[in-house]
Scaffold this motif. Sequence first.
Motif, PDB file in Angstrom:
ATOM      1  N   UNK A  30     -41.880 -41.751  45.723  1.00  0.00           N
ATOM      2  CA  UNK A  30     -41.635 -40.931  44.512  1.00  0.00           C
ATOM      3  C   UNK A  30     -42.458 -39.611  44.762  1.00  0.00           C
ATOM      4  N   UNK A  31     -41.975 -38.615  45.829  1.00  0.00           N
ATOM      5  CA  UNK A  31     -42.482 -37.360  46.162  1.00  0.00           C
ATOM      6  C   UNK A  31     -41.774 -36.485  45.126  1.00  0.00           C
ATOM      7  N   UNK A  32     -40.525 -36.834  44.737  1.00  0.00           N
ATOM      8  CA  UNK A  32     -39.586 -35.924  43.584  1.00  0.00           C
ATOM      9  C   UNK A  32     -39.098 -36.778  42.397  1.00  0.00           C
ATOM     10  N   UNK A  33     -39.408 -36.242  41.310  1.00  0.00           N
ATOM     11  CA  UNK A  33     -38.853 -36.793  40.222  1.00  0.00           C
ATOM     12  C   UNK A  33     -37.434 -36.704  40.050  1.00  0.00           C
ATOM     13  N   UNK A  34     -36.777 -37.328  39.104  1.00  0.00           N
ATOM     14  CA  UNK A  34     -35.273 -37.266  38.969  1.00  0.00           C
ATOM     15  C   UNK A  34     -34.898 -35.587  38.647  1.00  0.00           C
ATOM     16  N   UNK A  35     -35.557 -35.088  37.848  1.00  0.00           N
ATOM     17  CA  UNK A  35     -35.310 -33.823  37.191  1.00  0.00           C
ATOM     18  C   UNK A  35     -35.274 -32.823  38.519  1.00  0.00           C
ATOM     19  N   UNK A  60     -28.878 -23.604  54.847  1.00  0.00           N
ATOM     20  CA  UNK A  60     -30.188 -22.967  54.666  1.00  0.00           C
ATOM     21  C   UNK A  60     -30.942 -22.799  53.498  1.00  0.00           C
ATOM     22  N   UNK A  61     -32.032 -23.383  53.374  1.00  0.00           N
ATOM     23  CA  UNK A  61     -32.698 -23.426  51.972  1.00  0.00           C
ATOM     24  C   UNK A  61     -33.548 -22.125  52.041  1.00  0.00           C
ATOM     25  N   UNK A  62     -33.417 -21.072  50.912  1.00  0.00           N
ATOM     26  CA  UNK A  62     -34.188 -20.069  50.919  1.00  0.00           C
ATOM     27  C   UNK A  62     -35.031 -20.210  49.595  1.00  0.00           C
ATOM     28  N   UNK A  63     -36.401 -20.037  49.981  1.00  0.00           N
ATOM     29  CA  UNK A  63     -37.655 -20.193  48.924  1.00  0.00           C
ATOM     30  C   UNK A  63     -37.569 -19.380  48.019  1.00  0.00           C
ATOM     31  N   UNK A  64     -36.984 -17.979  48.263  1.00  0.00           N
ATOM     32  CA  UNK A  64     -37.108 -16.874  47.557  1.00  0.00           C
ATOM     33  C   UNK A  64     -35.918 -16.943  46.451  1.00  0.00           C
ATOM     34  N   UNK A  65     -35.249 -17.806  46.467  1.00  0.00           N
ATOM     35  CA  UNK A  65     -33.913 -17.886  45.500  1.00  0.00           C
ATOM     36  C   UNK A  65     -34.160 -19.238  44.611  1.00  0.00           C
ATOM     37  N   UNK A  66     -35.066 -19.915  44.837  1.00  0.00           N
ATOM     38  CA  UNK A  66     -35.324 -21.186  43.952  1.00  0.00           C
ATOM     39  C   UNK A  66     -36.921 -21.384  43.789  1.00  0.00           C
ATOM     40  N   UNK A  67     -37.314 -21.312  42.652  1.00  0.00           N
ATOM     41  CA  UNK A  67     -38.645 -21.396  42.372  1.00  0.00           C
ATOM     42  C   UNK A  67     -39.133 -22.855  42.517  1.00  0.00           C
ATOM     43  N   UNK A  68     -38.360 -23.905  42.430  1.00  0.00           N
ATOM     44  CA  UNK A  68     -38.585 -25.313  42.580  1.00  0.00           C
ATOM     45  C   UNK A  68     -39.096 -25.396  44.106  1.00  0.00           C
ATOM     46  N   UNK A  72     -42.971 -25.185  44.058  1.00  0.00           N
ATOM     47  CA  UNK A  72     -43.374 -26.811  44.062  1.00  0.00           C
ATOM     48  C   UNK A  72     -43.288 -27.495  45.217  1.00  0.00           C
ATOM     49  N   UNK A  73     -41.903 -27.400  45.998  1.00  0.00           N
ATOM     50  CA  UNK A  73     -41.740 -28.065  47.162  1.00  0.00           C
ATOM     51  C   UNK A  73     -42.623 -27.867  48.203  1.00  0.00           C
ATOM     52  N   UNK A  74     -42.758 -26.506  48.649  1.00  0.00           N
ATOM     53  CA  UNK A  74     -43.513 -25.998  50.022  1.00  0.00           C
ATOM     54  C   UNK A  74     -44.935 -26.552  49.798  1.00  0.00           C
ATOM     55  N   UNK A  75     -45.446 -25.917  48.450  1.00  0.00           N
ATOM     56  CA  UNK A  75     -46.855 -26.278  48.259  1.00  0.00           C
ATOM     57  C   UNK A  75     -47.236 -27.727  48.294  1.00  0.00           C
ATOM     58  N   UNK A  76     -46.281 -28.574  47.953  1.00  0.00           N
ATOM     59  CA  UNK A  76     -46.748 -29.971  47.918  1.00  0.00           C
ATOM     60  C   UNK A  76     -46.510 -30.648  49.112  1.00  0.00           C
ATOM     61  N   UNK A  77     -45.432 -30.226  49.977  1.00  0.00           N
ATOM     62  CA  UNK A  77     -45.180 -30.742  51.252  1.00  0.00           C
ATOM     63  C   UNK A  77     -46.347 -30.239  52.151  1.00  0.00           C
TER      64      UNK A  77
END
Length: 222
Positions: A30-35, A60-68, A72-77
Amino acid sequence: MLIGRVVIFTLSDKMNIHNLFPTPLGHIKNFLTNDQIKVLMHHVYDAPIDRNYDNIITTKLDSSKNKIVSDYLIPKISLYVKEFGYQLFGEYHDKWIIKKLWGNIMQPNGFQNNHNHVNSVVCGIIYLTDPEESCHTHFSKNYNNLETFRINNEGNFNTLPTEYNVKLVDFDLAKKGDMVIFPAYLHHGVTKNISNSNRVTIAFNSFPNRMLAGDAYEINLS
């Protein structure tokens, strides 16, 4: 997880078998919620295509274009990778760098050959869909310098696989929203997707900002 049966010896109560040099694999449920999964699914599909081959699309996933991703994702990883890295090195590193983050869209009939990750220390997989029974992530031994002989249990009905001679482990515990992390040298792949739906994951590479080179000096990475 283990393919086949584990052999039980009658003298097992008199002999202790110890696992020397085990390979760690972290499983975060459950690393991620459904939302969060819904948002990241859109991000994976909308991101620029990096490669398209054998029914697998990587984006390619660009962290500058998505705040999640950035907030959220990178700090939690990084939190889990830092803890996992302690198990590998025996010390906490100040910072782990998530150097590359990409989406994997495995279409029906797609598969991924066995491989490991270069230019990385710890890598991981985040599952945005439930892995179908046919396309779990599997992990395998690297025989390059591990053994002076090999045990061949393929096609030999008198040889049973054990946790020491088995060549491949089908990791069937990961579910939608979970994350697994493992050393980048560990070989892994995905068998053919025989379902009618896409298998979607996010993968990443990471390494610490510094590594000790004995007691004499340390190497700073960026």
